[in-house]
Design a protein around this motif. Structure first.
Motif, PDB file in Angstrom:
ATOM      1  N   HIS A   1       0.988  -1.256  -0.109  1.00  0.00           N
ATOM      2  CA  HIS A   1      -0.028  -0.029   0.085  1.00  0.00           C
ATOM      3  C   HIS A   1       1.069   1.168   0.197  1.00  0.00           C
ATOM      4  O   HIS A   1       1.874   1.452   0.923  1.00  0.00           O
ATOM      5  CB  HIS A   1      -1.013  -0.059   1.053  1.00  0.00           C
ATOM      6  CG  HIS A   1      -1.653  -1.136   1.613  1.00  0.00           C
ATOM      7  ND1 HIS A   1      -2.676  -1.704   0.926  1.00  0.00           N
ATOM      8  CD2 HIS A   1      -1.326  -2.288   2.643  1.00  0.00           C
ATOM      9  CE1 HIS A   1      -2.826  -2.981   1.420  1.00  0.00           C
ATOM     10  NE2 HIS A   1      -2.265  -3.022   2.491  1.00  0.00           N
TER      11      HIS A   1
ATOM     12  N   SER B   1      -0.407   3.524 -11.239  1.00  0.00           N
ATOM     13  CA  SER B   1      -1.418   4.294 -10.663  1.00  0.00           C
ATOM     14  C   SER B   1      -2.313   5.154 -11.505  1.00  0.00           C
ATOM     15  O   SER B   1      -3.537   5.357 -11.380  1.00  0.00           O
ATOM     16  CB  SER B   1      -1.015   5.139  -9.493  1.00  0.00           C
ATOM     17  OG  SER B   1      -0.336   6.654 -10.266  1.00  0.00           O
TER      18      SER B   1
ATOM     19  N   PRO C   1      -4.255   1.628 -13.937  1.00  0.00           N
ATOM     20  CA  PRO C   1      -4.546   0.425 -12.869  1.00  0.00           C
ATOM     21  C   PRO C   1      -5.261  -0.759 -13.564  1.00  0.00           C
ATOM     22  O   PRO C   1      -5.178  -1.880 -13.185  1.00  0.00           O
ATOM     23  CB  PRO C   1      -5.760   0.903 -11.863  1.00  0.00           C
ATOM     24  CG  PRO C   1      -6.219   2.144 -12.403  1.00  0.00           C
ATOM     25  CD  PRO C   1      -5.292   2.580 -13.586  1.00  0.00           C
TER      26      PRO C   1
ATOM     27  N   PRO D   1      -2.038  -4.215 -10.002  1.00  0.00           N
ATOM     28  CA  PRO D   1      -3.079  -3.569  -9.499  1.00  0.00           C
ATOM     29  C   PRO D   1      -4.379  -4.217  -9.744  1.00  0.00           C
ATOM     30  O   PRO D   1      -5.644  -3.540  -9.241  1.00  0.00           O
ATOM     31  CB  PRO D   1      -2.892  -2.324 -10.253  1.00  0.00           C
ATOM     32  CG  PRO D   1      -2.682  -2.715 -11.640  1.00  0.00           C
ATOM     33  CD  PRO D   1      -1.776  -4.033 -11.566  1.00  0.00           C
TER      34      PRO D   1
ATOM     35  N   VAL E   1      -6.533  -3.447  -6.477  1.00  0.00           N
ATOM     36  CA  VAL E   1      -6.317  -2.006  -6.066  1.00  0.00           C
ATOM     37  C   VAL E   1      -7.793  -1.518  -5.769  1.00  0.00           C
ATOM     38  O   VAL E   1      -8.787  -1.717  -6.353  1.00  0.00           O
ATOM     39  CB  VAL E   1      -5.852  -1.281  -7.074  1.00  0.00           C
ATOM     40  CG1 VAL E   1      -6.332   0.211  -6.475  1.00  0.00           C
ATOM     41  CG2 VAL E   1      -4.138  -1.364  -6.872  1.00  0.00           C
TER      42      VAL E   1
ATOM     43  N   TYR F   1      -8.312   1.203  -3.918  1.00  0.00           N
ATOM     44  CA  TYR F   1      -8.480   2.914  -4.070  1.00  0.00           C
ATOM     45  C   TYR F   1      -7.265   3.448  -4.601  1.00  0.00           C
ATOM     46  O   TYR F   1      -6.056   2.924  -4.262  1.00  0.00           O
ATOM     47  CB  TYR F   1      -8.778   3.448  -2.716  1.00  0.00           C
ATOM     48  CG  TYR F   1      -8.678   4.831  -2.541  1.00  0.00           C
ATOM     49  CD1 TYR F   1      -9.681   5.725  -3.116  1.00  0.00           C
ATOM     50  CD2 TYR F   1      -7.586   5.488  -2.183  1.00  0.00           C
ATOM     51  CE1 TYR F   1      -9.528   6.978  -2.853  1.00  0.00           C
ATOM     52  CE2 TYR F   1      -7.298   6.840  -1.850  1.00  0.00           C
ATOM     53  CZ  TYR F   1      -8.662   7.497  -2.435  1.00  0.00           C
ATOM     54  OH  TYR F   1      -8.420   9.019  -2.407  1.00  0.00           O
ATOM     55  N   THR F   2      -7.315   4.373  -5.408  1.00  0.00           N
ATOM     56  CA  THR F   2      -6.051   5.294  -5.821  1.00  0.00           C
ATOM     57  C   THR F   2      -6.748   6.586  -5.873  1.00  0.00           C
ATOM     58  O   THR F   2      -7.817   6.897  -6.157  1.00  0.00           O
ATOM     59  CB  THR F   2      -5.227   4.913  -6.926  1.00  0.00           C
ATOM     60  OG1 THR F   2      -4.798   5.889  -7.430  1.00  0.00           O
ATOM     61  CG2 THR F   2      -6.321   4.325  -8.267  1.00  0.00           C
ATOM     62  N   ASN F   3      -5.946   7.579  -5.389  1.00  0.00           N
ATOM     63  CA  ASN F   3      -6.279   9.218  -5.322  1.00  0.00           C
ATOM     64  C   ASN F   3      -6.360   9.521  -6.857  1.00  0.00           C
ATOM     65  O   ASN F   3      -6.806  10.885  -6.776  1.00  0.00           O
ATOM     66  CB  ASN F   3      -5.543   9.987  -4.331  1.00  0.00           C
ATOM     67  CG  ASN F   3      -4.217   9.750  -4.595  1.00  0.00           C
ATOM     68  OD1 ASN F   3      -3.713   9.247  -5.355  1.00  0.00           O
ATOM     69  ND2 ASN F   3      -3.476  10.922  -4.126  1.00  0.00           N
ATOM     70  N   GLN F   4      -5.926   8.846  -7.822  1.00  0.00           N
ATOM     71  CA  GLN F   4      -5.666   9.396  -9.198  1.00  0.00           C
ATOM     72  C   GLN F   4      -5.378  10.701  -9.546  1.00  0.00           C
ATOM     73  O   GLN F   4      -6.181  11.570  -9.773  1.00  0.00           O
ATOM     74  CB  GLN F   4      -7.159   9.119  -9.667  1.00  0.00           C
ATOM     75  CG  GLN F   4      -7.409   7.499  -9.583  1.00  0.00           C
ATOM     76  CD  GLN F   4      -8.560   7.362 -10.471  1.00  0.00           C
ATOM     77  OE1 GLN F   4      -9.703   7.700 -10.534  1.00  0.00           O
ATOM     78  NE2 GLN F   4      -8.231   6.202 -11.829  1.00  0.00           N
TER      79      GLN F   4
ATOM     80  N   ILE G   1       1.045  10.052  -4.569  1.00  0.00           N
ATOM     81  CA  ILE G   1      -0.020   9.002  -4.773  1.00  0.00           C
ATOM     82  C   ILE G   1      -0.624   8.161  -3.468  1.00  0.00           C
ATOM     83  O   ILE G   1       0.369   7.798  -2.717  1.00  0.00           O
ATOM     84  CB  ILE G   1       0.646   8.014  -5.972  1.00  0.00           C
ATOM     85  CG1 ILE G   1       0.626   8.833  -7.386  1.00  0.00           C
ATOM     86  CG2 ILE G   1      -0.062   6.690  -5.986  1.00  0.00           C
ATOM     87  CD1 ILE G   1       1.428   8.153  -8.391  1.00  0.00           C
ATOM     88  N   SER G   2      -1.871   7.815  -3.663  1.00  0.00           N
ATOM     89  CA  SER G   2      -2.194   6.769  -2.896  1.00  0.00           C
ATOM     90  C   SER G   2      -2.627   5.792  -3.539  1.00  0.00           C
ATOM     91  O   SER G   2      -3.476   5.922  -4.543  1.00  0.00           O
ATOM     92  CB  SER G   2      -3.670   7.425  -1.868  1.00  0.00           C
ATOM     93  OG  SER G   2      -3.129   8.296  -0.980  1.00  0.00           O
ATOM     94  N   ILE G   3      -2.341   4.575  -3.354  1.00  0.00           N
ATOM     95  CA  ILE G   3      -2.844   3.414  -4.093  1.00  0.00           C
ATOM     96  C   ILE G   3      -2.832   2.320  -3.002  1.00  0.00           C
ATOM     97  O   ILE G   3      -1.797   1.737  -2.550  1.00  0.00           O
ATOM     98  CB  ILE G   3      -2.128   2.956  -5.236  1.00  0.00           C
ATOM     99  CG1 ILE G   3      -2.609   2.126  -6.106  1.00  0.00           C
ATOM    100  CG2 ILE G   3      -0.538   2.684  -5.150  1.00  0.00           C
ATOM    101  CD1 ILE G   3      -2.201   1.993  -7.587  1.00  0.00           C
TER     102      ILE G   3
END
Lengths: 283, 283
Positions: free
Chosen positions: A263, B201, B204, B238, B241, B243-246, B255-257
């Motif tokens: 993550h 990211s 995905p 991914p 995955v 969630y990603t903040n894209q 990035i959040s992933i």
């Protein structure tokens, strides 16, 4: 619009006064917003804070200790003292022990994590800090070397620019604040993913946590980690690993490790350390 | 004992003569064992091989083309020609088209992946190479820039030493040999995990594949990838995955992933590209 933005910041990251353990990836902002240090100050009691700075990781403990003392004094802390421990015997000093019982926040500076552990590991003083932090009586923060020592297994050094392999990382024993975590810091800034994966391949029962510079993994008593600051916290979870070729310590052959869960968390993201799950945003 | 070791090597990596597509992470051994180049030679038909070297990624195509021609000629290939394409119109040259129909192996050298795509993408010549490779009529290999072009989305450049973020990677359109894969090369050698995660990211639905130097992801017609060479092939999947903040293209925010699946594969490890699963060892 500005007001709206600052409102939403306050919502996602309330200036809580709850105690916490703060693992900081090094190079935290000491000049401008100082968000991470301000959070430590608030959670250590703000204007009522009694803060102990332990600069023992550094070879220039007086200089670095003084730097943090100035910062927390400027913020308005009631008392700030530097515990300049340069010899293990000092941890039996009754005045230091008394101060640790009175303080509401302890800050471990950067430097060399082996030096810090050499001076503090398994001393009565460190045991009290650990216990009081886990009881929620104090806020404990460590930055850079002060972050590296948080696990039981500690990354003492290593390299980058190679395929993951056991010789890429030197392991030692840390202070065991979070025994199940292996922390790495200055993480993406110094390209340390391969060395953290190398460390985890040798300890697949642990959880890897890589923290970028000016970034903090803030962990409250319920085990919830929240990310603050400019960079990311990378979680390398080997809980579902189906195979690793387990090269011996120091071996240069490349590692195989299948089914890591990774993550990348950034500002405001939340993760439950014990349950190893992502949590919904803190609205 | 030596004999036993070499026997077991032969067992885990038989010198198959089946055609394959070989994605090489750059800096493959050209002097000593030359295992990866020897495998290309064998799978292109060995002493019956008719090999086309395309050095168009390089700004010194004559030099680099000649280097590989010497190597494959020394190995004993029947015919080796350098297709020194420096202009898109050359791909309509009937002699070149004829040679591509006759050849049993095509080798794309290193250099600049944007240059290679600029000269070859969507030309009739490249279309024939792609088709013949997928029909199993030829063995196609690409090293470094020649590896980067394998996906539809291509990493054209980027940096390291930062938290994963969209500005860390420049994306372009590749040759689409494996449209669902985003390839990165010189991978751990140049600390490219953060840039590959940054690329994934933004896409995905693709699969990230980072290949170290002197290392090869060899893919046969059934979609099975096998690792050869000194380093690792890192798979960043991914598929789960949550969630990603894209952040938008070029954004510098981290990035959040959540819930990437990562495999580090080394010599002999096998992975099914379409099913996205690790396969048992090839005994």
């Amino acid at each position: 619009m500005l007001q709206l933005e600052s409102q939403s910041l306050v919502q996602t990251m309330p200036q809580s006064t709850k105690t916490a353990i703060m693992i900081i990836g090094g190079a935290e902002d000491k000049v401008h917003g100082r968000e991470i240090l301000q959070t430590f100050f608030n959670r250590a009691g703000a204007l009522e804070a009694t803060i102990a700075i332990i600069p023992s990781a550094s070879r220039e403990p007086a200089v670095i200790g003084d730097r943090y003392r100035t910062i927390f004094t400027e913020m308005g802390a009631k008392v700030v003292k530097v515990l300049d421990i340069r010899d293990r015997s000092q941890s039996e000093d009754p005045l230091m022990q008394e101060y640790i019982e009175e303080c509401t926040g302890v800050f471990l500076t950067g430097g060399d994590q082996l030096r810090l552990c050499g001076l503090l590991a398994e001393t009565p003083l460190m045991e009290r800090i650990r216990k009081r932090a886990h009881l929620g009586e104090i806020t404990l923060a460590g930055t850079s070397a002060g972050a590296a020592v948080m696990g039981h297994h500690m990354i003492a050094g290593g390299g980058s620019g190679e395929s993951p392999n056991r010789s890429l990382v030197d392991m030692a024993v840390g202070l065991g604040i979070f025994p199940d975590v292996i922390v790495d810091q200055h993480f993406h800034n110094r390209n340390r993913m391969a060395r953290l994966i190398s460390a985890i391949s040798g300890h697949p029962d642990k959880l890897g946590m890589g923290i970028d510079e000016d970034t903090c993994a803030l962990i409250e008593g319920d085990g919830v980690l929240q990310v603050m600051g400019k960079g990311t916290v990378s979680i390398v979870d080997p809980g579902e690993v189906s195979y690793t070729n387990q090269p011996s310590v120091g071996a240069t052959e490349p590692i195989s490790i299948f089914n890591l869960r990774v993550h990348i968390l950034s500002y405001g993201d939340r993760y439950h350390l014990q349950q190893r799950v992502i949590l919904p945003p803190n609205v």
